[in-house]
Design a protein around this motif. Structure first.
Motif, PDB file in Angstrom:
ATOM      1  N   TYR A 182       2.953 -16.052 -44.921  1.00 22.52           N
ATOM      2  CA  TYR A 182       2.814 -14.603 -44.748  1.00 22.52           C
ATOM      3  C   TYR A 182       3.898 -14.041 -43.829  1.00 22.52           C
ATOM      4  CZ  TYR A 182      -1.690 -15.460 -46.899  1.00 22.52           C
ATOM      5  OH  TYR A 182      -2.680 -15.847 -47.775  1.00 22.52           O
ATOM      6  N   ASP A 183       4.151 -12.741 -43.980  1.00 18.23           N
ATOM      7  CA  ASP A 183       5.171 -12.067 -43.176  1.00 18.23           C
ATOM      8  C   ASP A 183       4.665 -11.697 -41.786  1.00 18.23           C
ATOM      9  OD1 ASP A 183       6.939 -12.071 -45.390  1.00 18.23           O
ATOM     10  OD2 ASP A 183       6.014 -10.236 -46.164  1.00 18.23           O
ATOM     11  N   ILE A 184       3.415 -11.253 -41.712  1.00 22.93           N
ATOM     12  CA  ILE A 184       2.819 -10.779 -40.460  1.00 22.93           C
ATOM     13  C   ILE A 184       1.420 -11.366 -40.331  1.00 22.93           C
ATOM     14  CG2 ILE A 184       2.056  -8.735 -39.154  1.00 22.93           C
ATOM     15  CD1 ILE A 184       4.128  -7.109 -40.675  1.00 22.93           C
ATOM     16  N   VAL A 185       1.008 -11.641 -39.098  1.00 28.34           N
ATOM     17  CA  VAL A 185      -0.329 -12.184 -38.847  1.00 28.34           C
ATOM     18  C   VAL A 185      -1.110 -11.210 -37.965  1.00 28.34           C
ATOM     19  CG1 VAL A 185      -1.661 -14.079 -37.843  1.00 28.34           C
ATOM     20  CG2 VAL A 185       0.503 -14.555 -39.023  1.00 28.34           C
ATOM     21  N   ILE A 186      -2.359 -10.961 -38.344  1.00 28.04           N
ATOM     22  CA  ILE A 186      -3.269 -10.169 -37.515  1.00 28.04           C
ATOM     23  C   ILE A 186      -4.358 -11.096 -36.997  1.00 28.04           C
ATOM     24  CG2 ILE A 186      -4.985  -8.321 -37.489  1.00 28.04           C
ATOM     25  CD1 ILE A 186      -3.333  -6.820 -39.492  1.00 28.04           C
ATOM     26  N   GLY A 206       8.180 -18.035 -36.064  1.00 28.73           N
ATOM     27  CA  GLY A 206       8.912 -16.775 -35.947  1.00 28.73           C
ATOM     28  C   GLY A 206       8.239 -15.617 -36.658  1.00 28.73           C
ATOM     29  N   LYS A 207       6.907 -15.577 -36.629  1.00 23.90           N
ATOM     30  CA  LYS A 207       6.154 -14.528 -37.313  1.00 23.90           C
ATOM     31  C   LYS A 207       5.680 -13.463 -36.322  1.00 23.90           C
ATOM     32  CE  LYS A 207       6.022 -16.837 -41.288  1.00 23.90           C
ATOM     33  NZ  LYS A 207       6.633 -16.359 -42.546  1.00 23.90           N
ATOM     34  N   PRO A 208       5.795 -12.180 -36.662  1.00 25.85           N
ATOM     35  CA  PRO A 208       5.225 -11.127 -35.817  1.00 25.85           C
ATOM     36  C   PRO A 208       3.704 -11.257 -35.776  1.00 25.85           C
ATOM     37  CG  PRO A 208       6.780 -10.221 -37.413  1.00 25.85           C
ATOM     38  CD  PRO A 208       6.511 -11.631 -37.831  1.00 25.85           C
ATOM     39  N   LEU A 209       3.124 -10.990 -34.609  1.00 28.02           N
ATOM     40  CA  LEU A 209       1.685 -11.135 -34.417  1.00 28.02           C
ATOM     41  C   LEU A 209       1.089  -9.849 -33.857  1.00 28.02           C
ATOM     42  CD1 LEU A 209      -0.984 -12.785 -34.128  1.00 28.02           C
ATOM     43  CD2 LEU A 209      -0.134 -13.539 -31.890  1.00 28.02           C
ATOM     44  N   VAL A 210       0.030  -9.383 -34.504  1.00 29.93           N
ATOM     45  CA  VAL A 210      -0.754  -8.263 -33.990  1.00 29.93           C
ATOM     46  C   VAL A 210      -2.099  -8.832 -33.564  1.00 29.93           C
ATOM     47  CG1 VAL A 210      -1.795  -6.022 -34.470  1.00 29.93           C
ATOM     48  CG2 VAL A 210       0.381  -6.647 -35.553  1.00 29.93           C
ATOM     49  N   SER A 211      -2.431  -8.672 -32.292  1.00 26.29           N
ATOM     50  CA  SER A 211      -3.652  -9.271 -31.757  1.00 26.29           C
ATOM     51  C   SER A 211      -4.555  -8.190 -31.191  1.00 26.29           C
ATOM     52  CB  SER A 211      -3.296 -10.282 -30.660  1.00 26.29           C
ATOM     53  OG  SER A 211      -4.459 -10.886 -30.131  1.00 26.29           O
ATOM     54  N   GLY A 212      -5.800  -8.172 -31.659  1.00 24.73           N
ATOM     55  CA  GLY A 212      -6.764  -7.187 -31.184  1.00 24.73           C
ATOM     56  C   GLY A 212      -7.956  -7.861 -30.541  1.00 24.73           C
ATOM     57  N   ALA A 213      -8.625  -7.146 -29.647  1.00 22.26           N
ATOM     58  CA  ALA A 213      -9.817  -7.673 -28.986  1.00 22.26           C
ATOM     59  C   ALA A 213     -10.747  -6.520 -28.648  1.00 22.26           C
ATOM     60  CB  ALA A 213      -9.443  -8.444 -27.723  1.00 22.26           C
ATOM     61  N   ALA A 214     -12.041  -6.792 -28.678  1.00 17.41           N
ATOM     62  CA  ALA A 214     -13.028  -5.769 -28.328  1.00 17.41           C
ATOM     63  C   ALA A 214     -14.193  -6.426 -27.612  1.00 17.41           C
ATOM     64  CB  ALA A 214     -13.526  -5.048 -29.577  1.00 17.41           C
ATOM     65  N   VAL A 221      -5.155  -3.794 -28.109  1.00 11.77           N
ATOM     66  CA  VAL A 221      -4.354  -4.333 -29.202  1.00 11.77           C
ATOM     67  C   VAL A 221      -2.945  -4.596 -28.685  1.00 11.77           C
ATOM     68  CG1 VAL A 221      -3.681  -2.034 -30.032  1.00 11.77           C
ATOM     69  CG2 VAL A 221      -3.626  -3.990 -31.593  1.00 11.77           C
ATOM     70  N   HIS A 222      -2.360  -5.709 -29.138  1.00 11.28           N
ATOM     71  CA  HIS A 222      -1.012  -6.080 -28.724  1.00 11.28           C
ATOM     72  C   HIS A 222      -0.189  -6.418 -29.959  1.00 11.28           C
ATOM     73  CE1 HIS A 222      -2.160  -6.400 -24.472  1.00 11.28           C
ATOM     74  NE2 HIS A 222      -3.237  -7.042 -24.878  1.00 11.28           N
ATOM     75  N   TYR A 223       1.072  -6.046 -29.920  1.00 13.65           N
ATOM     76  CA  TYR A 223       2.016  -6.445 -30.957  1.00 13.65           C
ATOM     77  C   TYR A 223       3.062  -7.339 -30.319  1.00 13.65           C
ATOM     78  CZ  TYR A 223       5.936  -6.314 -34.198  1.00 13.65           C
ATOM     79  OH  TYR A 223       6.966  -6.674 -35.022  1.00 13.65           O
ATOM     80  N   LEU A 224       3.208  -8.542 -30.856  1.00 12.76           N
ATOM     81  CA  LEU A 224       4.147  -9.508 -30.303  1.00 12.76           C
ATOM     82  C   LEU A 224       5.195  -9.846 -31.354  1.00 12.76           C
ATOM     83  CD1 LEU A 224       1.490 -11.868 -28.670  1.00 12.76           C
ATOM     84  CD2 LEU A 224       2.749 -10.014 -27.567  1.00 12.76           C
ATOM     85  N   ALA A 225       6.436  -9.519 -31.065  1.00 16.00           N
ATOM     86  CA  ALA A 225       7.538  -9.820 -31.971  1.00 16.00           C
ATOM     87  C   ALA A 225       8.332 -10.984 -31.410  1.00 16.00           C
ATOM     88  CB  ALA A 225       8.435  -8.605 -32.142  1.00 16.00           C
ATOM     89  N   VAL A 226       8.583 -11.982 -32.235  1.00 17.93           N
ATOM     90  CA  VAL A 226       9.346 -13.147 -31.798  1.00 17.93           C
ATOM     91  C   VAL A 226      10.828 -12.829 -31.877  1.00 17.93           C
ATOM     92  CG1 VAL A 226       9.830 -15.569 -32.208  1.00 17.93           C
ATOM     93  CG2 VAL A 226       7.531 -14.679 -32.606  1.00 17.93           C
ATOM     94  N   CYS A 227      11.514 -12.919 -30.760  1.00 15.06           N
ATOM     95  CA  CYS A 227      12.945 -12.591 -30.711  1.00 15.06           C
ATOM     96  C   CYS A 227      13.791 -13.846 -30.893  1.00 15.06           C
ATOM     97  CB  CYS A 227      13.287 -11.937 -29.375  1.00 15.06           C
ATOM     98  SG  CYS A 227      12.385 -10.405 -29.069  1.00 15.06           S
TER      99      CYS A 227
END
Length: 227
Positions: A182-186, A206-214, A221-227
């Protein structure tokens, strides 16, 4: 009487304004439909002009047909999105880990907006006490796989996209194999070990990650891009 006459005049003016706005929206939709076929569109404003795309170039076997133009017409009108944005969505793939309270709305919106391939990972079954917050599930699926239930709901909203069902827990033994597709992971999980593992996988691949918590009435929510 003069007051009533003034009110009537203002109402008529508002009606004409709304008619003009409706006509403008219909004109913009028609221009986008012409653009899909690769035909040059004249007198379009720069704010909605997007490069023509081929109906054969839509990713995962789906062309941006006239029906799709109509389906996604409201987001196609967004100046920063347009046809190019929709085409990119159709070519994209997103993995949602967890089909519970966080994953439910994420999956529904991703399916509705036209993500080309949507993967769902979860090993749990639907329970009665999920109904009040895990809105993707219904009573008809109680006792059945959450992935099966979520996939059915996504297909009911949008039958044109590809739904991939992973009816298993994400573990160290299978995480890299699944995530790399996959291109992006949630990350919509509810425990720290899983979150760390998913984060590590995304860093390695090297996958972008969107992480949410409640928790309770709070969330983040956090967005983590691998540089």
């Amino acid at each position: 009487m003069e007051s009533n006459g003034g009110d009537a005049f203002r109402i008529l003016e508002e009606i004409e304004t709304l008619k003009a706005a409706k006509s403008d929206i219909e004109h913009r939709i028609a221009n986008l439909q012409v653009q899909i076929g690769g035909v040059a569109v004249e007198e379009m404003t720069d704010s909605i002009l997007c490069p023509p795309i081929s109906t054969n170039d839509a990713g995962f076997g789906h062309g941006l047909s006239p029906e799709m133009v109509y389906r996604y017409s409201r987001q196609l009108l967004l100046p920063s999105f347009g046809v190019k944005g929709q085409s990119n969505l159709l070519k994209s793939s997103i993995l949602v880990v967890g089909a519970g309270g966080l994953g439910s709305p994420a999956l529904l919106y991703l399916a509705a907006c036209g993500v080309g391939r949507l993967g769902i990972v979860d090993h749990d079954d639907v329970e009665l006490n999920n109904m009040h917050r895990q809105i993707i599930h219904t009573e008809a699926y109680i006792g059945q796989s959450k992935v099966k239930s979520a996939a059915a709901a996504c297909r009911a909203i949008n039958s044109t996209i590809d739904i991939v069902e992973h009816r298993e827990a994400l573990r160290t033994s299978n995480a890299l194999e699944i995530v790399r597709k996959y291109d992006i992971v949630i990350d919509a999980t509810d425990n720290l070990p899983s979150r760390y593992m998913i984060s590590d996988c995304c860093v390695v691949l090297g996958k972008p990650l969107v992480s949410g918590a409640a928790l309770g009435l709070e969330g983040q929510v956090h967005y983590l891009a691998v540089c």
